[in-house]
Scaffold this active site. Structure first.
Site, PDB file in Angstrom:
ATOM      1  N   CYS A  43      -9.723  -4.828  10.208  1.00 13.12           N
ATOM      2  CA  CYS A  43      -8.265  -4.675  10.297  1.00 13.12           C
ATOM      3  C   CYS A  43      -7.843  -4.448  11.741  1.00 13.12           C
ATOM      4  O   CYS A  43      -6.774  -4.887  12.166  1.00 13.12           O
ATOM      5  CB  CYS A  43      -7.798  -3.518   9.427  1.00 13.12           C
ATOM      6  SG  CYS A  43      -8.363  -1.896  10.029  1.00 13.12           S
ATOM      7  N   GLU A  53      -1.597   9.674   6.852  1.00 16.32           N
ATOM      8  CA  GLU A  53      -2.724  10.491   6.415  1.00 16.32           C
ATOM      9  C   GLU A  53      -2.186  11.812   5.895  1.00 16.32           C
ATOM     10  O   GLU A  53      -1.203  12.326   6.419  1.00 16.32           O
ATOM     11  CB  GLU A  53      -3.724  10.765   7.553  1.00 16.32           C
ATOM     12  CG  GLU A  53      -4.650   9.606   7.843  1.00 16.32           C
ATOM     13  CD  GLU A  53      -3.990   8.534   8.673  1.00 16.32           C
ATOM     14  OE1 GLU A  53      -3.111   8.890   9.482  1.00 16.32           O
ATOM     15  OE2 GLU A  53      -4.335   7.353   8.505  1.00 16.32           O
ATOM     16  N   CYS A  64      -2.132   0.541  10.079  1.00 19.13           N
ATOM     17  CA  CYS A  64      -3.011   0.685   8.910  1.00 19.13           C
ATOM     18  C   CYS A  64      -2.183   0.486   7.650  1.00 19.13           C
ATOM     19  O   CYS A  64      -1.238   1.231   7.403  1.00 19.13           O
ATOM     20  CB  CYS A  64      -3.640   2.073   8.914  1.00 19.13           C
ATOM     21  SG  CYS A  64      -4.422   2.539   7.361  1.00 19.13           S
ATOM     22  N   GLU A  88      -8.275   6.796  14.537  1.00 15.57           N
ATOM     23  CA  GLU A  88      -8.838   6.403  13.239  1.00 15.57           C
ATOM     24  C   GLU A  88      -9.994   5.425  13.446  1.00 15.57           C
ATOM     25  O   GLU A  88     -10.968   5.443  12.694  1.00 15.57           O
ATOM     26  CB  GLU A  88      -7.770   5.784  12.343  1.00 15.57           C
ATOM     27  CG  GLU A  88      -8.293   5.549  10.937  1.00 15.57           C
ATOM     28  CD  GLU A  88      -7.292   4.862  10.041  1.00 15.57           C
ATOM     29  OE1 GLU A  88      -6.451   4.097  10.557  1.00 15.57           O
ATOM     30  OE2 GLU A  88      -7.359   5.071   8.829  1.00 15.57           O
ATOM     31  N   CYS A 110      -7.302  -0.514   1.840  1.00 11.24           N
ATOM     32  CA  CYS A 110      -8.713  -0.924   1.838  1.00 11.24           C
ATOM     33  C   CYS A 110      -9.622   0.167   1.286  1.00 11.24           C
ATOM     34  O   CYS A 110     -10.674  -0.130   0.726  1.00 11.24           O
ATOM     35  CB  CYS A 110      -9.174  -1.290   3.236  1.00 11.24           C
ATOM     36  SG  CYS A 110      -7.913  -2.111   4.195  1.00 11.24           S
ATOM     37  N   HIS A 154     -16.560  -0.148   3.670  1.00 13.54           N
ATOM     38  CA  HIS A 154     -15.406   0.324   4.452  1.00 13.54           C
ATOM     39  C   HIS A 154     -15.608   0.167   5.962  1.00 13.54           C
ATOM     40  O   HIS A 154     -14.646  -0.092   6.684  1.00 13.54           O
ATOM     41  CB  HIS A 154     -15.102   1.774   4.084  1.00 13.54           C
ATOM     42  CG  HIS A 154     -13.697   2.160   4.411  1.00 13.54           C
ATOM     43  ND1 HIS A 154     -12.612   1.355   4.119  1.00 13.54           N
ATOM     44  CD2 HIS A 154     -13.187   3.243   5.033  1.00 13.54           C
ATOM     45  CE1 HIS A 154     -11.505   1.949   4.531  1.00 13.54           C
ATOM     46  NE2 HIS A 154     -11.830   3.088   5.101  1.00 13.54           N
ATOM     47  N   TYR A 211     -12.995  -2.350   8.751  1.00 16.14           N
ATOM     48  CA  TYR A 211     -12.301  -2.054  10.012  1.00 16.14           C
ATOM     49  C   TYR A 211     -12.062  -3.295  10.870  1.00 16.14           C
ATOM     50  O   TYR A 211     -11.575  -3.179  12.000  1.00 16.14           O
ATOM     51  CB  TYR A 211     -13.036  -0.937  10.772  1.00 16.14           C
ATOM     52  CG  TYR A 211     -12.520   0.412  10.327  1.00 16.14           C
ATOM     53  CD1 TYR A 211     -12.817   0.895   9.045  1.00 16.14           C
ATOM     54  CD2 TYR A 211     -11.702   1.180  11.132  1.00 16.14           C
ATOM     55  CE1 TYR A 211     -12.303   2.100   8.608  1.00 16.14           C
ATOM     56  CE2 TYR A 211     -11.186   2.388  10.699  1.00 16.14           C
ATOM     57  CZ  TYR A 211     -11.496   2.847   9.438  1.00 16.14           C
ATOM     58  OH  TYR A 211     -10.976   4.035   9.005  1.00 16.14           O
ATOM     59  N   THR A 240      -5.839   8.586   3.741  1.00 15.90           N
ATOM     60  CA  THR A 240      -5.024   7.434   4.106  1.00 15.90           C
ATOM     61  C   THR A 240      -4.132   7.005   2.946  1.00 15.90           C
ATOM     62  O   THR A 240      -4.621   6.738   1.849  1.00 15.90           O
ATOM     63  CB  THR A 240      -5.955   6.269   4.519  1.00 15.90           C
ATOM     64  OG1 THR A 240      -6.684   6.680   5.669  1.00 15.90           O
ATOM     65  CG2 THR A 240      -5.168   5.014   4.830  1.00 15.90           C
TER      66      THR A 240
HETATM   67 FE1  SF4 Z   1      -6.275   1.219   7.218  1.00 16.18          FE
HETATM   68 FE2  SF4 Z   1      -7.993  -0.457   8.362  1.00 16.18          FE
HETATM   69 FE3  SF4 Z   1      -8.858   1.573   6.802  1.00 16.18          FE
HETATM   70 FE4  SF4 Z   1      -7.598  -0.604   5.803  1.00 16.18          FE
HETATM   71  S1  SF4 Z   1      -9.628  -0.525   6.829  1.00 16.18           S
HETATM   72  S2  SF4 Z   1      -7.250   1.500   5.214  1.00 16.18           S
HETATM   73  S3  SF4 Z   1      -6.061  -1.005   7.371  1.00 16.18           S
HETATM   74  S4  SF4 Z   1      -7.812   1.712   8.800  1.00 16.18           S
HETATM   75 FE    FE Z   2      -9.876   4.489   6.986  1.00  9.61          FE
END
Ligand code: SF4
Ligand code: FE
Length: 490
Positions: free
Chosen positions: A304, A263, A107, A452, A111, A298, A302, A198
């Site tokens: 990501c 976190e 992570c 997460e 974001c 958001h 994810y 985060t």
């Molecule tokens: Fe982290 Fe993914 Fe959340 Fe971005 S979207 S802050 S990389 S968990």
């Molecule tokens: Fe998150």
């Protein structure tokens, strides 16, 4: 300029300047029962800082993903600070997130701020239109300065919540949701705590927001504002991550020694926020709307995890190579299954971006239904991808001796001989890829890749509530009735 105050100063242009900007802030940070004087130099914390730093160092071929022209300043700004001005901008966010997941395997923390910025931009516009408040102008002024200085913004939405059956105003302790504890002529005073924050210690600013629907009498909890991470009254207690202390022992056993997530529990002990950084104060009727807008961004962010999934699929394919079985039919089939699940996450996320819509304020917002479907996939598929990776890795993923044993003068040669896979692959390479699989599926980066994925941006049930609301069953029933030859009701 004091390093602790980045409200003024030169823009950050590189990861080195980002690291320098974090130094000397004298934050109140705790990890494992000890006060951390300088997080940048702490070996357990540093990998999480490296992951944010990676967002400052885009490769030339990634520059269009990493930056965009700001509608506020007219300058090129980091995409994590950019207001999405089109569906193409939303899609570029998703592509950038997958790319950074691939490059860091964790992570990268930025974001939440990007999504909070976009949600607050449109929400403050709507609040002002309805209530004649000055929030949007304030927010835009703050954001333009943050864009120019290229700062890291964390989003602080999730409260500690106390008794989950009680709303904020009904809790035995009124501080279990962040609230305005005092109103002064020049600003407000915040008290409470936000959980699971985060990248909080790695940020310059926190955007505080309410995290749930509020009752009219709960106006002290309807507060959104920007708080510098170095503000007096903030305490950060970092969460323990699986196997995090391996960072104190060397690099091989960590699996991914360079990058990790972060976190923290963030405690607001009477933190003063001047009016010019308050973007909502008492307008309870907008709290649920803000949560829904933020989560629409958001939950699709994810994607990501598709980037991290790419790393895990690669690791699983590598270990199959090292074991000499890349062409075994069940191995190929498991890799295909992992790819199918991973692309399904990405497909819904990027579809949510493609099917975005403009807000009244002028920025673009992802499709709510598809964003929630994306996040619902993310609550499940990484677990199955992780299971398949462990299946392909074999039991050595949890029985492997340590780096110290591998390099030991007596036992090391025995391990080199007996724990080798294919004869032409060094035993240490097999160790390294197994440790990476361990890191992603039950070690430090499983925090981000698995749990997460389950709870971040709202636990699975939160997405199901939105999916149910967005499903428009009446329209679907009408489709069915039409083809079945049933006359419309009413
Ligand atoms: Fe982290 Fe993914 Fe959340 Fe971005 S979207 S802050 S990389 S968990
Ligand atoms: Fe998150």
């Amino acid at each position: 300029m004091a390093a602790s105050d980045r409200s003024i100063g030169a823009p950050i242009r590189s990861s080195e300047e980002y690291l320098a900007s974090l130094r000397g802030r004298r934050l109140t940070v705790y990890l494992s029962g000890k006060r951390v004087e300088e997080p940048v130099d702490h070996p357990v914390i540093r990998p999480s800082i490296n992951a944010v730093a990676a967002t400052y160092d885009a490769a030339p071929e990634d520059l269009d993903l990493a930056t965009a022209e700001s509608g506020l300043t007219g300058e090129r700004v980091n995409r994590f600070l950019h207001l999405a001005g089109s569906p193409a901008d939303l899609v570029a966010q998703s592509q950038m997130q997958r790319r950074l997941g691939q490059l860091t395997g964790t992570c990268f923390q930025r974001c939440v701020g990007m999504d909070a910025i976009n949600a607050l931009f449109s929400l403050t516009f709507d609040v002002d239109a309805a209530r004649g408040t000055p929030y949007h102008t304030r927010f835009v002024a703050w954001l333009a300065a943050v864009q120019r200085q290229n700062l890291v913004v964390g989003g602080a939405m999730t409260d500690v919540k106390g008794d989950r059956s009680q709303s904020p105003g009904q809790q035995a302790d009124p501080d279990l949701f962040v609230r305005v504890a005092e109103r002064r002529p020049d600003g407000v005073v915040l008290r409470g705590a936000k959980a699971h924050q985060t990248g909080a210690v790695n940020s310059h600013w926190l955007l505080v927001m309410p995290g749930l629907r509020l009752q009219p009498e709960e106006h002290d909890y309807a507060v959104a504002c920007a708080v510098p991470v170095a503000a007096p009254g903030l305490t950060f207690v970092l969460g323990r991550q699986s196997s995090d202390s391996r960072s104190l022992e060397g690099d091989l056993d960590v699996g991914n020694a360079r990058f990790a997530g972060q976190e923290a529990l963030v405690v607001f002990d009477d933190v003063f926020v001047p009016h010019e950084r308050v973007f909502l104060d008492g307008e309870t009727e907008f709290a649920a709307d803000l949560v829904e807008r933020f989560t629409a961004y958001h939950r699709r962010s994810y994607v990501c995890k598709a980037g991290v999934g790419d790393v895990l699929i690669g690791a699983a394919a590598l270990i199959a190579d090292y074991h000499g079985v890349p062409e075994a039919s069940h191995v190929r089939d498991k890799l295909v299954e992992m790819g199918h699940l991973n692309e399904t996450i990405y497909a819904t996320g990027i579809a949510a971006s493609h099917q975005g819509h403009p807000t009244a304020a002028g920025n673009w917002e992802p499709d709510h239904l598809l964003a929630n479907v994306c996040k619902q996939h993310v609550t499940r598929f990484p677990y199955e991808i992780a299971r398949l990776a462990q299946d392909l890795a074999g039991g050595a993923v949890v029985t492997l001796p340590s780096e110290q044993d591998l390099h030991h003068p007596e036992v090391g040669p025995l391990l080199d001989k007996y724990l080798r896979g294919r004869a032409d692959v060094p035993t240490e390479h097999r160790f390294r890829v197994l440790r990476l699989i361990e890191n992603l599926t039950l070690g430090r980066n499983a925090v981000g890749y698995l749990t997460e994925s389950l709870h971040g941006a709202g636990s699975p049930q939160a997405q199901r509530v939105v999916i149910r609301r967005q499903l428009d069953l009446e329209a679907r029933k009408a489709l069915a009735r039409r083809l079945a030859g049933i006359p419309p009701e009413g």
